[in-house]
Design a protein around this motif. Structure first.
Motif, short mmCIF file in Angstrom:
data_model
loop_
_atom_site.label_atom_id
_atom_site.label_comp_id
_atom_site.label_asym_id
_atom_site.label_seq_id
_atom_site.Cartn_x
_atom_site.Cartn_y
_atom_site.Cartn_z
N LEU A 1 -23.39 -14.08 35.14
CA LEU A 1 -21.95 -14.30 35.06
C LEU A 1 -21.20 -13.39 36.04
O LEU A 1 -20.24 -13.83 36.69
N ARG B 1 -18.74 -14.68 38.96
CA ARG B 1 -17.35 -14.25 39.05
C ARG B 1 -17.01 -13.70 40.43
O ARG B 1 -15.95 -13.97 40.98
N ARG C 1 -33.72 0.70 15.78
CA ARG C 1 -33.09 0.41 14.49
C ARG C 1 -34.14 0.02 13.46
O ARG C 1 -34.12 0.47 12.32
N VAL D 1 -22.23 -2.18 22.67
CA VAL D 1 -23.31 -1.85 21.74
C VAL D 1 -23.03 -0.49 21.13
O VAL D 1 -22.20 0.28 21.63
N GLY D 2 -23.70 -0.19 20.01
CA GLY D 2 -23.44 1.08 19.34
C GLY D 2 -24.70 1.90 19.25
O GLY D 2 -25.66 1.45 18.65
N ASP E 1 -14.62 -15.51 32.32
CA ASP E 1 -14.49 -14.09 32.02
C ASP E 1 -15.28 -13.56 30.84
O ASP E 1 -15.13 -12.41 30.48
N SER E 2 -16.10 -14.34 30.22
CA SER E 2 -16.83 -13.77 29.10
C SER E 2 -18.15 -14.48 28.91
O SER E 2 -18.45 -15.46 29.57
N SER E 3 -18.94 -13.92 27.99
CA SER E 3 -20.22 -14.52 27.66
C SER E 3 -20.00 -15.98 27.27
O SER E 3 -20.86 -16.83 27.46
N PRO F 1 -11.98 -7.63 23.94
CA PRO F 1 -12.33 -6.46 23.11
C PRO F 1 -11.17 -5.49 22.94
O PRO F 1 -10.96 -4.96 21.85
N MET G 1 -15.60 -11.11 20.90
CA MET G 1 -15.07 -10.08 21.81
C MET G 1 -14.14 -9.15 21.03
O MET G 1 -14.23 -7.93 21.13
N PHE H 1 -16.10 -6.85 18.86
CA PHE H 1 -16.68 -5.70 19.55
C PHE H 1 -15.63 -4.58 19.66
O PHE H 1 -15.94 -3.40 19.57
N PRO I 1 -24.40 -11.25 23.07
CA PRO I 1 -24.32 -9.82 22.71
C PRO I 1 -24.14 -9.57 21.21
O PRO I 1 -24.40 -8.46 20.74
N LYS J 1 -25.94 -10.31 18.89
CA LYS J 1 -27.24 -9.91 18.36
C LYS J 1 -27.59 -8.47 18.73
O LYS J 1 -28.43 -7.85 18.11
N TRP J 2 -27.01 -7.98 19.81
CA TRP J 2 -27.44 -6.68 20.35
C TRP J 2 -26.60 -5.51 19.87
O TRP J 2 -27.01 -4.36 19.98
N VAL J 3 -25.38 -5.77 19.41
CA VAL J 3 -24.56 -4.66 18.96
C VAL J 3 -25.16 -4.07 17.70
O VAL J 3 -26.01 -4.70 17.05
#
Lengths: 348, 348
Positions: free
Chosen positions: A88, A92, A271, A295-296, B83-85, B235, B261, B264, B291, B293-295
């Motif tokens: 992406l 862009r 995790r 992400v955290g 602009d985003s996933s 976000p 978003m 997040f 994302p 799933k990843w946070v």
């Protein structure tokens, strides 16, 4: 059709003389109309005939007049797979510069790494784009010649493989990036730094691994092959390989992942084992795709200026259609972005 | 050019008789070549003349022969912003179906919400695509007519606004999604559920908010306007609005965000205030972009089948070029995906 007038100075491999399309047709024992079909990527020509004509176009250094192509309003952007935040960012960047020039971007997904997939080159030729941006570098030389004889400039962005020196390419400083990530971990006090790298056959992976080795060497830390892993640039590979590393008796206190996607997989593995980041494990990614911030904890990573690389590639391809450019290879700088996923190692 | 032969049954607004391009040129007092330039989206015509010709094309119900267009190999995909996933999922779905049909996808970014940006419609027309997929719905009716007179079918994907009933559109069940998210939180025991919604002028936001209200009503929970917020689908908006909600004396125990978003951003706000998810705050997103799933913790969200919606829109646009389709409106089902960001509210 002005194909027959379209003669320029013969390129390398030319046999001299006026390489008109009718001469090429005569040598190939086909009609001018058939030769023109091949030249313009139109259907209705057998593969054998197409190959004969292609070979003659190349041998005679045939080259279409620039002016004819310069009028187009399409830039072609070719991926193997459009599959991550990474793609992406590239889209862009290309789209942004194209829009500034009143142009549009056509996307092609060839569908296989280092593809020899059928037909996409002909499609591109038939649309007469002003240029082609490839997001993989080891294109079949026959394809490269096809584009060259049509006077369609090609720029490779992020050369993951190893394009020859004659290929226009925008990359980034992968070795320095690998070095900076590893140095950062060493400075925090880590000595046992696991590495998950991307596929070995991609030049970018090799350069990052080499940067990692150099940083260790610089700090006098011996390389431990048992904490090196390698896999695809996807979260699942990161997860599986991190599970291996984190279940070793003497597990690493930090992991440098081949890209952010792999790092997200490392998070998941940590995790699932109840290992907290950054208190018990530091993680560094590579790329700085947008999710790295979400992400955290937010991911410490090497920023690869993907949008800027794509912009630069687009500007270069637009320049190449009308002028000779001296500097056709450019590596943009990577930089370390420190966020929440790295800290000093736990005290033993 | 066979423009002058290109006559079909007159559409709505036609004045009858053979609407050949030469008749249109005569009525507009321009040459046939000028009228043809307008028809084919080529430059070199003044805006005034262009408008006169456009109006006549529309009035006469002029319509290009389908066969001429059906040969094309381009599908146009038009975004306001890439602009985003979210955008990437749409691109992937369109690209996948296009590739199955040996076609390529041209991207256009118009650059402003509900754009009346200049020139992009002409560019599209000049490329003679087989169809156009719009990722925003309230296109200027003049543009719609321009595409209609050229016999270029249009399908809207995810109608965020409110396309008229005559517009082909693929959406998803936003109201049900809002309902499912809120019910899930109520079932976990939450009574004080904050809402961050997307912009009010987008139909999808309104439908989701309406689903939220319905779920509260169903459970007999009174609506509290003080814990409703609204902002852009980014976000940063989620972060700022969540900071407001989480600093209320009687802060919500759960937040349903307008999209992933924004969710997040809610994560970031919670982290900055030391509020842990899901122990002290449950969060539900909307879309299920990769994302999510990843946070950490992985985000509970409403899955909007973005790739499938884009695929469906592409199949529909391909169908529309050659046949009459009865069902031009389709909402794909959304579904709740429970991950780690939701739990019972903390005991007071």
């Amino acid at each position: 059709m002005s194909d027959d007038l379209a003669v320029q100075t013969a390129g390398p491999g030319a046999v001299g003389g006026r390489a008109t399309l009718s001469r090429i047709a005569r040598e190939a024992s086909v009609s001018v109309s058939t030769a023109s079909k091949v030249l313009n990527g139109r259907p209705g020509v057998s593969p054998d005939t197409r190959e004969i004509v292609e070979r003659l176009l190349d041998r005679h250094g045939y080259s279409r007049r620039g002016a004819e192509l310069a009028q187009g309003s399409l830039i072609e952007l070719v991926f193997e797979y459009i599959d991550s935040s990474w793609s992406l960012e590239i889209i862009r960047g290309v789209e942004k510069v194209a829009r500034q020039h009143g142009m549009s971007v056509t996307l092609t997904e060839t569908g296989a790494r280092r593809s020899t997939g059928e037909g996409w080159v002909e499609s591109i030729i038939s649309r007469k784009p002003v240029g082609v941006i490839l997001v993989f570098s080891d294109i079949d030389p026959a394809y490269r010649r096809q584009l060259h004889t049509r006077n369609i400039p090609v720029v490779v962005v992020d050369p993951a493989g190893d394009p020859g020196p004659e290929v226009a390419a925008i990359g980034s400083t992968n070795w320095s990036g690998g070095m900076a990530a590893t140095r950062h971990l060493i400075e925090l006090g880590h000595r046992r730094i696991g590495l998950i790298s991307g596929p070995q056959d991609l030049m970018c992976s090799r350069a990052r691994v080499s940067g990692y080795r150099s940083a260790l060497e610089e700090a006098g830390i011996p390389l431990d092959e048992t904490i090196l892993r390698r896999g695809e640039f996807i979260p699942e590979a990161g997860r599986v390989l991190a599970l291996e590393l984190l279940q070793l008796d003497d597990r690493p206190t930090a992991i440098f992942a081949g890209n952010d996607m792999q790092a997200f997989g490392v998070y998941e593995a940590a995790r699932s084992l109840g290992i907290s980041i950054p208190e018990q494990l530091s993680v560094v990614g590579y790329d700085d795709v947008p999710p790295a911030k979400w992400v955290g904890p937010a991911l410490t990573t090497i920023r690869q200026p993907l949008i800027e690389m794509a912009e630069e590639a687009t500007r270069l391809v637009l320049k190449l259609r009308s002028e000779t450019v001296d500097n056709i290879r450019l590596d943009l700088a990577t930089s370390l972005v420190v966020r929440g996923s790295t800290a000093a190692p736990p005290t033993p």
